[in-house]
Design an enzyme around this catalytic site. Sequence first.
Site, PDB file in Angstrom:
ATOM      1  N   ARG A 171       0.816  -1.232   0.000  1.00 31.29           N
ATOM      2  CA  ARG A 171       0.000   0.000   0.000  1.00 31.29           C
ATOM      3  C   ARG A 171       0.844   1.274   0.000  1.00 31.29           C
ATOM      4  NH1 ARG A 171      -2.444  -3.338  -1.373  1.00 31.29           N
ATOM      5  NH2 ARG A 171      -4.264  -4.363  -0.499  1.00 31.29           N
ATOM      6  N   SER A 222     -10.522   0.368   4.038  1.00 33.76           N
ATOM      7  CA  SER A 222      -9.820  -0.062   5.260  1.00 33.76           C
ATOM      8  C   SER A 222      -9.089   1.141   5.831  1.00 33.76           C
ATOM      9  CB  SER A 222      -8.803  -1.151   4.935  1.00 33.76           C
ATOM     10  OG  SER A 222      -9.482  -2.290   4.491  1.00 33.76           O
ATOM     11  N   GLU A 299      -3.962   3.584   6.774  1.00 26.64           N
ATOM     12  CA  GLU A 299      -3.873   3.399   5.319  1.00 26.64           C
ATOM     13  C   GLU A 299      -4.442   4.649   4.631  1.00 26.64           C
ATOM     14  OE1 GLU A 299      -5.074  -0.484   3.805  1.00 26.64           O
ATOM     15  OE2 GLU A 299      -5.815   0.460   1.976  1.00 26.64           O
TER      16      GLU A 299
HETATM   17  C1  LIG Z   1     -15.530   1.173  -0.065  1.00 28.49           C
HETATM   18  C2  LIG Z   1     -14.046   1.252  -0.295  1.00 28.49           C
HETATM   19  C3  LIG Z   1     -13.330   0.081  -0.522  1.00 28.49           C
HETATM   20  C4  LIG Z   1     -11.951   0.141  -0.750  1.00 28.49           C
HETATM   21  N1  LIG Z   1     -11.278  -1.030  -0.970  1.00 28.49           N
HETATM   22  C5  LIG Z   1      -9.938  -0.986  -1.222  1.00 28.49           C
HETATM   23  C6  LIG Z   1      -9.224  -2.202  -1.491  1.00 28.49           C
HETATM   24  O1  LIG Z   1      -9.777  -3.284  -1.537  1.00 28.49           O
HETATM   25  N2  LIG Z   1      -7.885  -2.108  -1.725  1.00 28.49           N
HETATM   26  C7  LIG Z   1      -7.224  -0.895  -1.706  1.00 28.49           C
HETATM   27  O2  LIG Z   1      -5.998  -0.885  -1.944  1.00 28.49           O
HETATM   28  N3  LIG Z   1      -7.885   0.263  -1.456  1.00 28.49           N
HETATM   29  C8  LIG Z   1      -9.214   0.241  -1.211  1.00 28.49           C
HETATM   30  N4  LIG Z   1      -9.883   1.405  -0.955  1.00 28.49           N
HETATM   31  C9  LIG Z   1      -9.140   2.677  -0.854  1.00 28.49           C
HETATM   32  C10 LIG Z   1      -9.069   3.483  -2.173  1.00 28.49           C
HETATM   33  O3  LIG Z   1     -10.112   3.123  -3.039  1.00 28.49           O
HETATM   34  C11 LIG Z   1      -7.738   3.275  -2.890  1.00 28.49           C
HETATM   35  O4  LIG Z   1      -6.675   3.692  -2.059  1.00 28.49           O
HETATM   36  C12 LIG Z   1      -7.692   4.039  -4.223  1.00 28.49           C
HETATM   37  O5  LIG Z   1      -6.660   3.497  -5.010  1.00 28.49           O
HETATM   38  C13 LIG Z   1      -7.484   5.548  -4.081  1.00 28.49           C
HETATM   39  O6  LIG Z   1      -7.589   6.143  -5.375  1.00 28.49           O
HETATM   40  P1  LIG Z   1      -8.219   7.609  -5.564  1.00 28.49           P
HETATM   41  O7  LIG Z   1      -8.162   7.936  -6.999  1.00 28.49           O
HETATM   42  O8  LIG Z   1      -9.540   7.695  -4.912  1.00 28.49           O
HETATM   43  O9  LIG Z   1      -7.137   8.484  -4.798  1.00 28.49           O
HETATM   44  P2  LIG Z   1      -7.420   9.760  -3.853  1.00 28.49           P
HETATM   45  O10 LIG Z   1      -8.037   9.270  -2.575  1.00 28.49           O
HETATM   46  O11 LIG Z   1      -8.099  10.826  -4.592  1.00 28.49           O
HETATM   47  O12 LIG Z   1      -5.913  10.213  -3.569  1.00 28.49           O
HETATM   48  C14 LIG Z   1      -5.019   9.397  -2.839  1.00 28.49           C
HETATM   49  C15 LIG Z   1      -3.589   9.910  -3.075  1.00 28.49           C
HETATM   50  O13 LIG Z   1      -3.209   9.596  -4.427  1.00 28.49           O
HETATM   51  C16 LIG Z   1      -2.674  10.745  -5.048  1.00 28.49           C
HETATM   52  N5  LIG Z   1      -2.952  10.673  -6.475  1.00 28.49           N
HETATM   53  C17 LIG Z   1      -4.164  10.485  -7.072  1.00 28.49           C
HETATM   54  N6  LIG Z   1      -4.022  10.468  -8.412  1.00 28.49           N
HETATM   55  C18 LIG Z   1      -2.710  10.645  -8.674  1.00 28.49           C
HETATM   56  C19 LIG Z   1      -1.935  10.740  -9.873  1.00 28.49           C
HETATM   57  N7  LIG Z   1      -2.492  10.668 -11.077  1.00 28.49           N
HETATM   58  N8  LIG Z   1      -0.585  10.933  -9.757  1.00 28.49           N
HETATM   59  C20 LIG Z   1      -0.002  11.029  -8.542  1.00 28.49           C
HETATM   60  N9  LIG Z   1      -0.676  10.961  -7.382  1.00 28.49           N
HETATM   61  C21 LIG Z   1      -2.025  10.772  -7.436  1.00 28.49           C
HETATM   62  C22 LIG Z   1      -3.423  11.901  -4.387  1.00 28.49           C
HETATM   63  O14 LIG Z   1      -2.733  13.139  -4.582  1.00 28.49           O
HETATM   64  C23 LIG Z   1      -3.453  11.421  -2.934  1.00 28.49           C
HETATM   65  O15 LIG Z   1      -2.240  11.739  -2.297  1.00 28.49           O
HETATM   66  C24 LIG Z   1     -11.272   1.386  -0.738  1.00 28.49           C
HETATM   67  C25 LIG Z   1     -12.006   2.566  -0.527  1.00 28.49           C
HETATM   68  C26 LIG Z   1     -13.377   2.496  -0.316  1.00 28.49           C
HETATM   69  C27 LIG Z   1     -14.137   3.779  -0.106  1.00 28.49           C
END
Ligand SMILES: Cc1cc2nc3c(=O)[nH]c(=O)nc-3n(C[C@H](O)[C@H](O)[C@H](O)COP(=O)(O)OP(=O)(O)OC[C@H]3O[C@@H](n4cnc5c(N)ncnc54)[C@H](O)[C@@H]3O)c2cc1C
Length: 305
Positions: A171, A222, A299
């Site tokens: 992660r 999580s 996380e």
């Molecule tokens: C119901 C639910 C279930 C989930 N299940 C999982 C799971 O099974 N496994 C898991 O790993 N995660 C899970 N997550 C967490 C989340 O979905 C992941 O961490 C996801 O990958 C975050 O992506 P995001 O685009 O929403 O990032 P954001 O939350 O918008 O941003 C997270 C970080 O990424 C950076 N970022 C975003 N895009 C870029 C880019 N293009 N370049 C550089 N940096 C960037 C942002 O600046 C920030 O620092 C879950 C979340 C929810 C709500």
Amino acid sequence: MVEGTELKKRIRPGIPLREFTTFRIGGKAELFLEVHTEAELAEAVALAQAEGLPWFLLGGGSNLVVSDQGMPGLVIRNLTADSEVVDAERLSIRISSGRRLGALVELAAGHGLTGLEPMTGIPGTVGGAIYGNAGAYGRSIADLLVAATLLDPATGRIFEVAPEFFRFAYRTSRLKTDPHIILNATFRLSRGETSAIRAQMEDVLAQRHAKHPPVGIGSAGSFFKNLPPAPGETRRRPAGEVLEKAGAKQMAVGGASVFHKHANFIVNYGEASAADVRALAARLKEKVQALFGIGLEEEVLYIGS
Ligand SMILES: Cc1cc2nc3c(=O)[nH]c(=O)nc-3n(C[C@H](O)[C@H](O)[C@H](O)COP(=O)(O)OP(=O)(O)OC[C@H]3O[C@@H](n4cnc5c(N)ncnc54)[C@H](O)[C@@H]3O)c2cc1C
């Protein structure tokens, strides 16, 4: 290339970030801009850098606790969607970082390409998934990524990297300490049977629905990282197990509660503030530390003023 001045006209002040996070929590962005192409994304970052504005790149907002005071400077919401190249011979897909991870999973399935099925149902964008090395059911983004196009925000340089660049671990990636923006990414998959791929996707989705909060209840997935494997084991120990033993499911602060089906989910039933979430997380950490001597690590990411 979009002119900075054109992009500037689309910047909006005082936009509530709760609308753009899955937790449904967060104050206002001082300035807010949605970008739809990789060129616009690069331009927006250059604009903020040139004006000396702090900036933050928002993906799907699914791994964030945004402060109740909001975010100073410019929040750039990544909706880039201009790259989409499926190479059937090389079994690869190149896709813009602003696309939903779910769209990538769907695209692969549609072309009979297997490998991404365990990621079915993970919210957020491709960029966010790479940043945090998202994964589930024993598979993570790092296992499938073969290349990415990055932007160095400090210099404006755009360059291709191999996966080693990211120093992926559980992660996490190098981007957490060495900020770069992912513009697009290429994944290598294997040839599969569409019906088998779809069956596995449905299976994964059913498992997730059974234990995760339903759509409409705020969360960021999580909350804490799983624990390192016990001596002699290879699998990480679920943080939810120790949290459950610590009585987490009975705990709440203000509008933030621990989800009744999964002790590692903090949920917002409607009225939670970021301060409530942080206070509940602090209590959970204290309790697990006092009872088991284990230091839980978030996380989710706390961002904002
Ligand atoms: C119901 C639910 C279930 C989930 N299940 C999982 C799971 O099974 N496994 C898991 O790993 N995660 C899970 N997550 C967490 C989340 O979905 C992941 O961490 C996801 O990958 C975050 O992506 P995001 O685009 O929403 O990032 P954001 O939350 O918008 O941003 C997270 C970080 O990424 C950076 N970022 C975003 N895009 C870029 C880019 N293009 N370049 C550089 N940096 C960037 C942002 O600046 C920030 O620092 C879950 C979340 C929810 C709500």
